[in-house]
Design a protein around this motif. Structure first.
Motif, PDB file in Angstrom:
ATOM      1  N   ALA A  77       0.808  -1.291   0.188  1.00 38.14           N
ATOM      2  CA  ALA A  77       0.132   0.025   0.127  1.00 38.14           C
ATOM      3  C   ALA A  77       0.987   1.339  -0.195  1.00 38.14           C
ATOM      4  N   ALA A  78       1.899   1.292   0.720  1.00 33.93           N
ATOM      5  CA  ALA A  78       2.737   2.547   0.994  1.00 33.93           C
ATOM      6  C   ALA A  78       3.865   2.888  -0.171  1.00 33.93           C
ATOM      7  N   GLY A  79       4.375   1.533  -0.675  1.00 33.75           N
ATOM      8  CA  GLY A  79       5.242   1.583  -1.800  1.00 33.75           C
ATOM      9  C   GLY A  79       6.689   1.985  -1.071  1.00 33.75           C
ATOM     10  N   ARG A  80       7.006   2.088   0.154  1.00 34.47           N
ATOM     11  CA  ARG A  80       8.216   2.368   0.642  1.00 34.47           C
ATOM     12  C   ARG A  80       8.216   1.827   1.969  1.00 34.47           C
ATOM     13  N   TRP A  81       9.649   1.722   2.602  1.00 35.85           N
ATOM     14  CA  TRP A  81       9.791   1.285   3.851  1.00 35.85           C
ATOM     15  C   TRP A  81      11.124   1.536   4.237  1.00 35.85           C
ATOM     16  N   GLY A 118      12.649  10.505   9.372  1.00 37.54           N
ATOM     17  CA  GLY A 118      13.137  10.042   8.302  1.00 37.54           C
ATOM     18  C   GLY A 118      12.892  11.277   7.283  1.00 37.54           C
ATOM     19  N   THR A 119      13.365  10.984   6.040  1.00 34.83           N
ATOM     20  CA  THR A 119      13.326  11.925   5.114  1.00 34.83           C
ATOM     21  C   THR A 119      11.882  11.715   4.216  1.00 34.83           C
ATOM     22  N   HIS A 120      11.771  10.162   4.042  1.00 35.86           N
ATOM     23  CA  HIS A 120      10.270   9.744   3.256  1.00 35.86           C
ATOM     24  C   HIS A 120       9.774   8.930   4.307  1.00 35.86           C
ATOM     25  N   THR A 121      10.503   7.990   5.171  1.00 33.77           N
ATOM     26  CA  THR A 121       9.993   6.900   5.855  1.00 33.77           C
ATOM     27  C   THR A 121      10.469   7.098   7.069  1.00 33.77           C
ATOM     28  N   PRO A 122       9.771   6.801   8.397  1.00 33.54           N
ATOM     29  CA  PRO A 122      10.422   6.533   9.702  1.00 33.54           C
ATOM     30  C   PRO A 122      11.112   5.655   9.800  1.00 33.54           C
ATOM     31  N   TRP A 123      12.200   5.560  10.473  1.00 38.76           N
ATOM     32  CA  TRP A 123      13.225   4.405  10.691  1.00 38.76           C
ATOM     33  C   TRP A 123      13.622   4.376  12.098  1.00 38.76           C
ATOM     34  N   VAL A 124      13.923   3.200  12.424  1.00 34.96           N
ATOM     35  CA  VAL A 124      14.838   2.738  13.883  1.00 34.96           C
ATOM     36  C   VAL A 124      16.011   3.472  14.095  1.00 34.96           C
ATOM     37  N   ARG A 125      16.350   4.128  15.211  1.00 29.19           N
ATOM     38  CA  ARG A 125      17.630   4.331  15.375  1.00 29.19           C
ATOM     39  C   ARG A 125      18.312   3.248  16.176  1.00 29.19           C
ATOM     40  N   GLY A 126      19.897   3.290  15.964  1.00 30.88           N
ATOM     41  CA  GLY A 126      20.264   2.639  17.093  1.00 30.88           C
ATOM     42  C   GLY A 126      21.094   1.432  16.293  1.00 30.88           C
ATOM     43  N   GLY A 127      21.078   1.118  15.024  1.00 33.07           N
ATOM     44  CA  GLY A 127      21.734   0.212  14.178  1.00 33.07           C
ATOM     45  C   GLY A 127      23.080   0.662  13.590  1.00 33.07           C
ATOM     46  N   VAL A 128      23.584  -0.342  12.909  1.00 33.23           N
ATOM     47  CA  VAL A 128      24.995   0.009  12.083  1.00 33.23           C
ATOM     48  C   VAL A 128      24.615   0.995  11.057  1.00 33.23           C
ATOM     49  N   LEU A 129      23.352   0.852  10.038  1.00 38.90           N
ATOM     50  CA  LEU A 129      22.932   1.789   9.252  1.00 38.90           C
ATOM     51  C   LEU A 129      21.541   1.524   9.041  1.00 38.90           C
ATOM     52  N   GLU A 132      16.193   4.177   4.075  1.00 43.72           N
ATOM     53  CA  GLU A 132      14.973   4.199   3.395  1.00 43.72           C
ATOM     54  C   GLU A 132      14.704   3.826   2.077  1.00 43.72           C
ATOM     55  N   CYS A 133      13.837   3.142   1.757  1.00 42.49           N
ATOM     56  CA  CYS A 133      13.724   2.677   0.488  1.00 42.49           C
ATOM     57  C   CYS A 133      12.324   2.869  -0.408  1.00 42.49           C
ATOM     58  N   GLU A 134      12.393   2.997  -1.534  1.00 46.57           N
ATOM     59  CA  GLU A 134      10.892   3.027  -2.537  1.00 46.57           C
ATOM     60  C   GLU A 134      11.080   1.721  -3.207  1.00 46.57           C
ATOM     61  N   LEU A 135       9.803   1.057  -3.081  1.00 47.18           N
ATOM     62  CA  LEU A 135       9.725  -0.040  -3.662  1.00 47.18           C
ATOM     63  C   LEU A 135      10.006   0.035  -5.243  1.00 47.18           C
ATOM     64  N   ARG A 136      10.541  -1.156  -5.768  1.00 47.63           N
ATOM     65  CA  ARG A 136      10.984  -1.081  -7.066  1.00 47.63           C
ATOM     66  C   ARG A 136      10.414  -2.602  -7.937  1.00 47.63           C
ATOM     67  N   HIS A 144       7.737 -17.562   0.742  1.00 45.24           N
ATOM     68  CA  HIS A 144       7.667 -15.956   1.064  1.00 45.24           C
ATOM     69  C   HIS A 144       7.561 -15.128  -0.138  1.00 45.24           C
ATOM     70  N   THR A 145       7.862 -13.799   0.048  1.00 42.44           N
ATOM     71  CA  THR A 145       7.890 -12.726  -0.712  1.00 42.44           C
ATOM     72  C   THR A 145       9.046 -11.894  -0.532  1.00 42.44           C
ATOM     73  N   MET A 146       9.474 -11.306  -1.714  1.00 42.96           N
ATOM     74  CA  MET A 146      10.847 -10.570  -1.622  1.00 42.96           C
ATOM     75  C   MET A 146      10.629  -9.159  -2.218  1.00 42.96           C
ATOM     76  N   TYR A 147      10.773  -8.166  -1.191  1.00 37.30           N
ATOM     77  CA  TYR A 147      10.437  -6.948  -1.723  1.00 37.30           C
ATOM     78  C   TYR A 147      11.651  -6.203  -1.990  1.00 37.30           C
ATOM     79  N   VAL A 148      12.032  -5.624  -3.052  1.00 43.01           N
ATOM     80  CA  VAL A 148      13.106  -4.865  -3.756  1.00 43.01           C
ATOM     81  C   VAL A 148      12.939  -3.510  -3.692  1.00 43.01           C
ATOM     82  N   GLY A 149      13.514  -2.827  -2.811  1.00 43.76           N
ATOM     83  CA  GLY A 149      13.639  -1.141  -3.033  1.00 43.76           C
ATOM     84  C   GLY A 149      14.872  -0.684  -3.327  1.00 43.76           C
ATOM     85  N   GLU A 150      14.671   0.643  -3.891  1.00 40.68           N
ATOM     86  CA  GLU A 150      15.996   1.540  -4.072  1.00 40.68           C
ATOM     87  C   GLU A 150      16.130   2.421  -2.630  1.00 40.68           C
TER      88      GLU A 150
END
Length: 273
Positions: A77-81, A118-129, A132-136, A144-150
């Motif tokens: 629905a969102a097209g981003r994560w 975030g710039t486009h999508t909220p993200w969780v602080r505290g990780g290595v990296l 934010e991704c746009e669904l491609r 399973h289902t693979m979601y590939v984002g830029e």
């Protein structure tokens, strides 16, 4: 009379799934991703053990989600994560986010979930990296289902942190592996030139290591073939003209190449036709 038809090659049958260990996938080593997806109930955060970079330019990330994962519909629905690749002190959060569902509770109410806008999508602080991704692309699989984002935005911590490593259980990294050995391989080209490739331990920045190549005969006699500079990665890939006396009348069988470099254990390879 026509010749007998040749039999068609038969590929070996795959192992029946029942003979494969059911937890074989746990042999994989990965860094758990915390996937944050905006939705009608706010941002959902879930754990995705299968989170990877899958392309460098443009930079793509893939997350693989199970069939009962609520985030699948949210991403559609969102097209981003966003994905945060966990640091070693986020093991409890990775376990929590993978054990609860957004259909039951709002996981972002936990004080352990530190969301940034975030710039486009909220993200969780505290990780290595965090990225934010746009669904491609959506890649359906049998289960399973693979979601590939830029990647459209990235967030690094102020100080580098060590990753959380998933390998069945969750682990922290130890000391870096210290490489001491040279590995080498050869190819004898049709014109008699010998191509030699080698890698070895990392060298200090700014240094220009010299690789030494020698030829070893079956009787132990050694012929030095010269010194060669490393390439820009510190590795070796050269073509060496063999002296007329290097190849015995019987051919290259039994010959070996030895590659040496200061500060490393020598490596050897056979010379094949």
């Amino acid at each position: 009379m026509s010749p007998d038809p040749q039999p068609t090659p038969v590929s070996p049958a795959p192992l029946p799934p029942t003979l494969l260990p059911p937890t074989l996938w746990k042999k994989l080593t990965s860094t758990v991703g915390l996937v944050a997806v905006p939705g009608p109930r706010g941002t959902n955060v879930m754990s995705a053990e299968w989170s990877y970079f899958v392309n460098k330019d443009p930079l793509y990330v893939a997350v693989v989600l199970g069939p009962r994962t609520a985030s699948r519909d949210l991403i559609d629905a969102a097209g981003r994560w966003a994905v945060t690749f966990c640091a070693e002190d986020q093991a409890a959060l990775a376990d929590f986010a993978g054990s609860c569902s957004v259909t039951d509770v709002d996981k972002t109410t936990s004080v352990a979930v530190d969301l940034a806008p975030g710039t486009h999508t909220p993200w969780v602080r505290g990780g290595v990296l965090a990225v934010e991704c746009e669904l491609r692309q959506v890649v359906p699989m049998p289960v399973h289902t693979m979601y590939v984002g830029e990647v459209v935005a990235a967030h690094l911590p102020e100080q580098p942190v060590r990753p959380l490593v998933k390998h069945g259980a969750m682990y922290a990294l130890g000391d870096p592996v210290r490489r001491t050995r040279i590995l080498t391989a050869t190819r004898l080209l049709p014109d008699g030139t010998l191509r030699v490739a080698a890698t070895g331990p990392a060298v200090p920045a700014g240094s220009t290591p010299q690789w030494r190549i020698s030829l070893l005969a079956p009787d132990g006699a050694l012929t030095r073939l010269g010194r060669y500079p490393a390439d820009r990665h510190g590795d070796l890939l050269v073509e060496v003209a063999l002296p007329d006396t290097a190849l015995p009348a019987t051919g290259p069988v039994g010959l070996r190449v030895r590659v040496e470099r200061d500060g490393a254990q020598a490596g050897e390879a056979t010379v094949g036709p």
